[in-house]
Scaffold this motif. Structure first.
Motif, PDB file in Angstrom:
ATOM      1  N   LEU A 132      -7.959  14.740   8.349  1.00  0.00           N
ATOM      2  CA  LEU A 132      -6.755  14.135   8.925  1.00  0.00           C
ATOM      3  C   LEU A 132      -6.833  12.612   8.903  1.00  0.00           C
ATOM      4  O   LEU A 132      -5.850  11.933   8.623  1.00  0.00           O
ATOM      5  CB  LEU A 132      -6.534  14.635  10.354  1.00  0.00           C
ATOM      6  N   LEU A 133      -8.023  12.078   9.211  1.00  0.00           N
ATOM      7  CA  LEU A 133      -8.170  10.628   9.193  1.00  0.00           C
ATOM      8  C   LEU A 133      -8.112  10.060   7.781  1.00  0.00           C
ATOM      9  O   LEU A 133      -7.545   8.986   7.552  1.00  0.00           O
ATOM     10  CB  LEU A 133      -9.481  10.222   9.869  1.00  0.00           C
ATOM     11  N   LEU A 134      -8.705  10.765   6.817  1.00  0.00           N
ATOM     12  CA  LEU A 134      -8.711  10.258   5.447  1.00  0.00           C
ATOM     13  C   LEU A 134      -7.352  10.406   4.764  1.00  0.00           C
ATOM     14  O   LEU A 134      -6.957   9.543   3.981  1.00  0.00           O
ATOM     15  CB  LEU A 134      -9.783  10.972   4.623  1.00  0.00           C
ATOM     16  N   SER A 135      -6.637  11.467   5.057  1.00  0.00           N
ATOM     17  CA  SER A 135      -5.354  11.673   4.382  1.00  0.00           C
ATOM     18  C   SER A 135      -4.213  10.914   5.049  1.00  0.00           C
ATOM     19  O   SER A 135      -3.202  10.624   4.406  1.00  0.00           O
ATOM     20  CB  SER A 135      -5.005  13.162   4.354  1.00  0.00           C
ATOM     21  N   GLN A 136      -4.342  10.617   6.310  1.00  0.00           N
ATOM     22  CA  GLN A 136      -3.327   9.915   7.107  1.00  0.00           C
ATOM     23  C   GLN A 136      -1.962  10.608   7.001  1.00  0.00           C
ATOM     24  O   GLN A 136      -0.927   9.966   6.931  1.00  0.00           O
ATOM     25  CB  GLN A 136      -3.222   8.457   6.687  1.00  0.00           C
ATOM     26  N   THR A 137      -1.983  11.921   6.993  1.00  0.00           N
ATOM     27  CA  THR A 137      -0.736  12.670   6.910  1.00  0.00           C
ATOM     28  C   THR A 137      -0.105  12.791   8.292  1.00  0.00           C
ATOM     29  O   THR A 137      -0.799  12.802   9.303  1.00  0.00           O
ATOM     30  CB  THR A 137      -0.972  14.067   6.302  1.00  0.00           C
TER      31      THR A 137
END
Length: 91
Positions: free
Chosen positions: A24-29
């Motif tokens: 979630l943090l890496l994709s920032q979706t």
């Protein structure tokens, strides 16, 4: 189906939690569909990790082959069978 061990539960749960946070943090979706895909991927990864945790030695040894009978006082691996058995000394 055997019950999961505590190690399997711990590794699987921590994998789900940390991989969900990382993705979630890496994709920032911010879309609902993206979050659902990430959650399903994390659950699949957690299940994979939980199923690959090695079983305890006693459970895997008992499941794989029967236990060998070892007599008390018998030496293991050296000499012949006659040499490893000692008779009690007479009076």
């Amino acid at each position: 189906m055997p019950r999961p061990t505590s190690a399997q539960l711990a590794y699987g749960s921590s994998t789900v939690i940390f991989s969900t946070l990382a993705m979630l943090l890496l994709s920032q979706t911010s879309s609902g569909l993206g979050i659902a895909v990430i959650a399903l991927a994390a659950l699949a990864l957690g299940l994979l990790v939980a199923m690959t945790v090695p079983l305890p030695k006693s459970a895997s040894a008992a499941a794989g082959r029967p236990a060998e009978a070892v007599r008390p006082g018998a030496s293991v691996g050296s000499g012949s069978r006659a040499e490893s058995v000692r008779e009690p000394a007479g009076p």
